[in-house]
Design a protein around this motif. Structure first.
Motif, PDB file in Angstrom:
ATOM      1  N   ILE A 183       0.895  -1.340  -0.022  1.00  0.00           N
ATOM      2  CA  ILE A 183      -0.063  -0.166  -0.032  1.00  0.00           C
ATOM      3  C   ILE A 183       0.996   1.292   0.038  1.00  0.00           C
ATOM      4  O   ILE A 183       1.908   1.339   0.821  1.00  0.00           O
ATOM      5  CB  ILE A 183      -0.865   0.134   1.257  1.00  0.00           C
ATOM      6  CG1 ILE A 183      -1.945  -1.157   1.286  1.00  0.00           C
ATOM      7  CG2 ILE A 183      -1.771   1.360   1.265  1.00  0.00           C
ATOM      8  CD1 ILE A 183      -2.668  -1.440   2.443  1.00  0.00           C
ATOM      9  N   PHE A 184       0.618   2.070  -0.970  1.00  0.00           N
ATOM     10  CA  PHE A 184       1.191   3.437  -1.047  1.00  0.00           C
ATOM     11  C   PHE A 184       0.126   4.440  -0.867  1.00  0.00           C
ATOM     12  O   PHE A 184      -1.032   4.335  -1.186  1.00  0.00           O
ATOM     13  CB  PHE A 184       2.005   3.589  -2.249  1.00  0.00           C
ATOM     14  CG  PHE A 184       3.163   2.667  -2.606  1.00  0.00           C
ATOM     15  CD1 PHE A 184       4.480   3.007  -2.513  1.00  0.00           C
ATOM     16  CD2 PHE A 184       2.654   1.541  -3.011  1.00  0.00           C
ATOM     17  CE1 PHE A 184       5.328   2.347  -2.639  1.00  0.00           C
ATOM     18  CE2 PHE A 184       3.769   0.496  -3.327  1.00  0.00           C
ATOM     19  CZ  PHE A 184       5.200   0.875  -3.010  1.00  0.00           C
ATOM     20  N   PHE A 185       0.530   5.751  -0.147  1.00  0.00           N
ATOM     21  CA  PHE A 185      -0.438   6.901  -0.009  1.00  0.00           C
ATOM     22  C   PHE A 185       0.241   7.930  -0.901  1.00  0.00           C
ATOM     23  O   PHE A 185       1.647   8.218  -1.040  1.00  0.00           O
ATOM     24  CB  PHE A 185      -0.696   7.239   1.152  1.00  0.00           C
ATOM     25  CG  PHE A 185       0.343   7.833   1.968  1.00  0.00           C
ATOM     26  CD1 PHE A 185       0.175   9.183   2.239  1.00  0.00           C
ATOM     27  CD2 PHE A 185       1.454   7.234   2.640  1.00  0.00           C
ATOM     28  CE1 PHE A 185       1.169   9.969   2.894  1.00  0.00           C
ATOM     29  CE2 PHE A 185       2.386   7.843   3.264  1.00  0.00           C
ATOM     30  CZ  PHE A 185       2.338   9.128   3.520  1.00  0.00           C
ATOM     31  N   GLY A 218       4.193  15.265  -3.275  1.00  0.00           N
ATOM     32  CA  GLY A 218       3.839  14.900  -4.718  1.00  0.00           C
ATOM     33  C   GLY A 218       4.079  13.464  -4.966  1.00  0.00           C
ATOM     34  O   GLY A 218       3.631  12.976  -6.351  1.00  0.00           O
ATOM     35  N   HIS A 219       4.559  12.520  -4.325  1.00  0.00           N
ATOM     36  CA  HIS A 219       4.729  10.906  -4.872  1.00  0.00           C
ATOM     37  C   HIS A 219       3.952  10.382  -3.961  1.00  0.00           C
ATOM     38  O   HIS A 219       3.597  10.369  -2.844  1.00  0.00           O
ATOM     39  CB  HIS A 219       6.614  11.025  -4.445  1.00  0.00           C
ATOM     40  CG  HIS A 219       7.363  11.733  -5.165  1.00  0.00           C
ATOM     41  ND1 HIS A 219       7.244  11.509  -6.559  1.00  0.00           N
ATOM     42  CD2 HIS A 219       8.192  12.670  -4.950  1.00  0.00           C
ATOM     43  CE1 HIS A 219       8.339  12.289  -6.770  1.00  0.00           C
ATOM     44  NE2 HIS A 219       8.883  13.102  -6.031  1.00  0.00           N
ATOM     45  N   PHE A 220       3.872   8.821  -4.690  1.00  0.00           N
ATOM     46  CA  PHE A 220       3.154   7.917  -3.865  1.00  0.00           C
ATOM     47  C   PHE A 220       4.407   7.214  -3.025  1.00  0.00           C
ATOM     48  O   PHE A 220       5.519   6.832  -3.560  1.00  0.00           O
ATOM     49  CB  PHE A 220       2.858   7.061  -4.836  1.00  0.00           C
ATOM     50  CG  PHE A 220       1.191   7.211  -5.297  1.00  0.00           C
ATOM     51  CD1 PHE A 220       0.432   7.075  -4.526  1.00  0.00           C
ATOM     52  CD2 PHE A 220       1.193   7.562  -6.733  1.00  0.00           C
ATOM     53  CE1 PHE A 220      -0.817   7.464  -4.742  1.00  0.00           C
ATOM     54  CE2 PHE A 220       0.009   7.938  -7.239  1.00  0.00           C
ATOM     55  CZ  PHE A 220      -1.263   7.801  -6.239  1.00  0.00           C
ATOM     56  N   VAL A 221       4.113   7.163  -1.697  1.00  0.00           N
ATOM     57  CA  VAL A 221       5.152   6.713  -0.705  1.00  0.00           C
ATOM     58  C   VAL A 221       4.661   5.543  -0.090  1.00  0.00           C
ATOM     59  O   VAL A 221       3.383   5.303   0.297  1.00  0.00           O
ATOM     60  CB  VAL A 221       5.461   8.159   0.304  1.00  0.00           C
ATOM     61  CG1 VAL A 221       6.419   7.464   1.357  1.00  0.00           C
ATOM     62  CG2 VAL A 221       5.798   9.275  -0.237  1.00  0.00           C
ATOM     63  N   LEU A 222       5.857   4.708   0.256  1.00  0.00           N
ATOM     64  CA  LEU A 222       5.148   3.359   0.744  1.00  0.00           C
ATOM     65  C   LEU A 222       4.637   3.417   2.038  1.00  0.00           C
ATOM     66  O   LEU A 222       5.195   4.057   2.889  1.00  0.00           O
ATOM     67  CB  LEU A 222       6.466   2.492   0.912  1.00  0.00           C
ATOM     68  CG  LEU A 222       6.084   1.213   1.469  1.00  0.00           C
ATOM     69  CD1 LEU A 222       5.260   0.174   0.362  1.00  0.00           C
ATOM     70  CD2 LEU A 222       7.586   0.486   1.591  1.00  0.00           C
TER      71      LEU A 222
END
Length: 706
Positions: free
Chosen positions: A528-530, A536-540
């Motif tokens: 799952i990333f948010f 502005g990045h999808f982070v773990l």
């Protein structure tokens, strides 16, 4: 037998009566032998083509071939009765006219002309003795779990492959060998392969594998014939489920029993269908039982009407007198998740609530890891790894960020506007990546064009642009396969059709709510990333997420339940009863929160599944209505892939979702997905036992690695 419109009583009728040689080695004393049945032909005086073949039973009188002839001769041994409608090597399309009283055999008509099947080279007419099983019905309001197709409303079709050519109207005692899952104009049209128990080969044939050894070429010929027999009439080829493979004898018997139960509902008046008249002369406790004397009057009236008419009256018997009173290539991966020792695994021994509390605290203690970096590192863990898949998913993530921004900027925009925008963003990101050979939009049913200047890759991507509703959560899904067609050119439908769910190389979804989540898997666990609003990045957020073995949530659209299969209704009734019992006990003891399942449902399959992924439980999409089923390629397959990678389970009730393949691009199936134990409990309610699953990624496989 008299011809000119009259008929004779079965005792005097011998032309179509069977000799003692027809008696097979199987005989249940409670089931009449084949020789006990006779047929009586009623022919129009004015039109010799207008003829009906009625069935009689010795010392009883007229009967309905569909309702009065028992299905089972010996249920334990799998011996059944078959009604022959079309002898081998003939072309005339005879069938039970089920909408008429007593279901006589008649030649089918189309546009006022008698129907004949054309010869399909190198075959002459039907290549087996063709007929049906009595006391069976393919319910057109019940979707088949593994194909997503509704029944065709007819009795179960049978192909008898013995050496002898049968007669129209003969009754055969047969043993079941297997079944073909044919799809005829979108409807489920099972073809059961059987053999007469008296045939010399009967002792050598007991299941599908025996067919290939004993009668080589038969299975190929059967598929070929059914695929093409309508083509000379200008129709398209028929399609088949199960990757065009004959299913086993045991599976076939399960189909027979399902159709038998459907017939029981029909004949006892629990359901009605305009194509079936349930008149019978042996089932005294059914609504349309009639004494044999009345049945004789029905046949006599038909004879009279056929004698009086000057034209083909078709279903004239339904219009008058007694009749009117009763009308009614997947990437090969040597490494498994348990070999990824460098990744930290969560402590699954903790209780569920503590686990998530720990996770929330650790979220700000660990350095951020972007989706691109995480996936690239994963791709390096197995032989022949490539960064292309990682980059492709990163492109999907970029499109998801733009979609999320548009949703936030225009929260009250019409859903269709949002969906079209999402479709445009996802298509552009994928088409210009240069990694795709084919892109299919499951929601619109369109093959999307590629940007050929960007190059042609080796991946097939299926996406569902947007699901949910305005004012609630929204979501989008994707699924990735490695192409089967030759590299260097655009893919074709063969890259998607008849591909089992296990052949996916990646899948995931984006959930748009107060925060934006991206859940992905490349076959090495689910993660799952948010979306971090600052960077502005999808982070773990959580890697190697695991669905708890049993959960607190159940999710189902209650409007779909009235016509859901009995097993689903039974499961939910048990669940509600258990909840009520626990609530009562909690009230009496006052010892803290009452255990039990909590109902949560929203009109967003992504939102419903995300809740199950995190907290456990079960999501049910039972059908049979189209909007109560899951699109196989666009929804069921990617979610099942994620559930499996998270140690959960996805089933259609009698088979794992990932074992299925699409016979058509828009195939829809029931979907039961979530915690392993919860889904297994549902399968027990449907089948009586849980369905075995292939290798599952569980916490125990990885908990010792740090």
């Amino acid at each position: 037998m008299e011809r000119n419109g009259s008929y004779t009583h079965q005792r005097a009728h011998s032309e179509r009566n069977f000799s003692s040689d027809d008696e097979g080695p199987v005989q249940n004393e409670s089931v009449p032998p084949p020789s006990a049945y006779s047929t009586v032909e009623v022919v129009s005086e004015r039109n010799a083509d207008e003829r009906r073949l009625y069935f009689t039973l010795h010392d009883h009188g007229f009967i309905s071939a569909l309702h009065d002839i028992p299905l089972y001769v010996d249920r334990e041994k799998g011996i059944l009765n078959m009604v022959v409608e079309i002898p081998r090597w003939t072309n005339a399309k005879f069938e039970l006219r089920t909408r008429l009283p007593l279901a006589p055999i008649m030649q089918d008509e189309k546009k006022g002309k008698l129907r004949f099947v054309q010869n399909v080279y190198p075959y002459k007419g039907y290549i087996w003795n063709y007929g049906c099983f009595p006391q069976t019905w393919e319910d057109p309001e019940q979707v088949h779990m593994e194909t997503g197709a509704l029944g065709d409303g007819d009795p179960l079709d049978v192909c008898e492959i013995g050496q002898h050519i049968a007669q129209i109207g003969s009754i055969k005692q047969v043993k079941v060998l297997g079944v073909l899952g044919m799809i005829d104009e979108g409807e489920m049209d099972w073809k059961v392969l059987v053999m007469d128990v008296r045939d010399p080969n009967a002792d050598n044939l007991n299941d599908v594998d025996d067919l290939y050894r004993t009668i080589p070429g038969l299975v190929h010929a059967t598929f070929s014939w059914f695929r093409t027999y309508k083509v000379p009439d200008g129709k398209e080829e028929n399609k088949f489920a199960f990757r065009e493979r004959v299913q086993s004898r045991q599976y076939a018997l399960e189909i027979v029993e399902e159709c038998h139960r459907s017939w029981q509902r029909l004949v006892y008046g629990k359901v009605k269908h305009s194509n079936h008249h349930c008149s019978n002369t042996t089932l005294t406790d059914t609504p349309l039982y009639m004494p044999p004397e009345e049945a004789a009057s029905v046949v006599e009236q038909v004879r009279t009407e056929l004698s009086a008419t000057t034209e083909n009256t078709g279903d004239a018997g339904m219009k008058h007198g007694a009749l009117a009173t009763r009308s009614l290539r997947p990437l090969h991966r040597e490494a498994s998740i348990s070999q990824l020792e460098k990744f930290h695994m969560p402590d699954f021994a903790q209780e569920l609530t503590n686990e998530f509390n720990q996770h929330e605290r650790s979220l700000f203690q660990a350095p951020s890891e972007t989706i691109k970096h995480f996936l690239t590192e994963q791709q390096r863990q197995y032989p022949h790894g490539s960064s292309e898949l990682s980059l492709l998913i990163t492109e999907y993530g970029t499109a998801a960020k733009i979609i999320a921004s548009n949703i936030r900027d225009q929260p009250e925009a019409p859903f269709e506007y949002m969906r079209q925008n999402a479709d445009r963003q996802l298509h552009t990101a994928l088409a210009t990546s240069g990694f795709c050979c084919m892109i299919y939009s499951a929601q619109t049913g369109q093959m999307m064009p590629l940007d050929l200047d960007a190059g042609i890759g080796n991946y097939v991507v299926v996406y569902t642009a947007l699901v949910g509703e305005v004012g609630g959560t929204l979501g989008s899904l994707f699924s990735v396969y490695y192409r089967k067609s030759y590299s260097g050119r655009e893919g074709d439908t063969a890259d998607l059709l008849q591909r089992i769910g296990y052949e996916q190389v990646a899948a995931g979804y984006a959930l748009y709510s107060s925060s934006v989540h991206l859940v992905i898997s490349t076959g090495l666990g689910a993660h799952i990333f948010f979306l971090d609003d600052i960077s502005g990045h999808f982070v773990l957020r959580q890697k190697f997420v695991q669905i708890p073995p049993r959960g607190r949530v159940y999710s189902v659209d209650i409007s779909s339940l009235p016509k859901a299969i009995e097993g689903v209704r039974r499961y939910l009734a048990q669940l509600e009863s258990s909840n009520a019992s626990r609530e009562t006990k909690h009230t009496a003891l006052m010892d803290g929160p009452a255990p039990g399942k909590i109902f949560r449902y929203e009109h967003n399959v992504v939102g419903n599944f995300h809740r199950i992924l995190r907290h456990g439980g079960i999501l049910l999409m039972p059908g049979p209505r189209t909007n109560a089923l899951a699109d196989f390629l666009g929804v069921a397959a990617p979610l099942a892939f994620l559930a499996r990678q998270a140690g959960g389970k996805a089933s259609v009730g009698k088979r794992p979702v990932l074992e299925l393949s699409a016979w058509t691009l828009d195939m829809r199936v029931p979907l039961f997905i979530g915690s392993m134990s919860d889904v297994s409990d549902l399968e027990v309610c449907i089948l009586g036992h849980p369905v075995p699953e292939r290798s599952i990624v569980t916490a125990s496989e990885t908990v010792s690695y740090t």
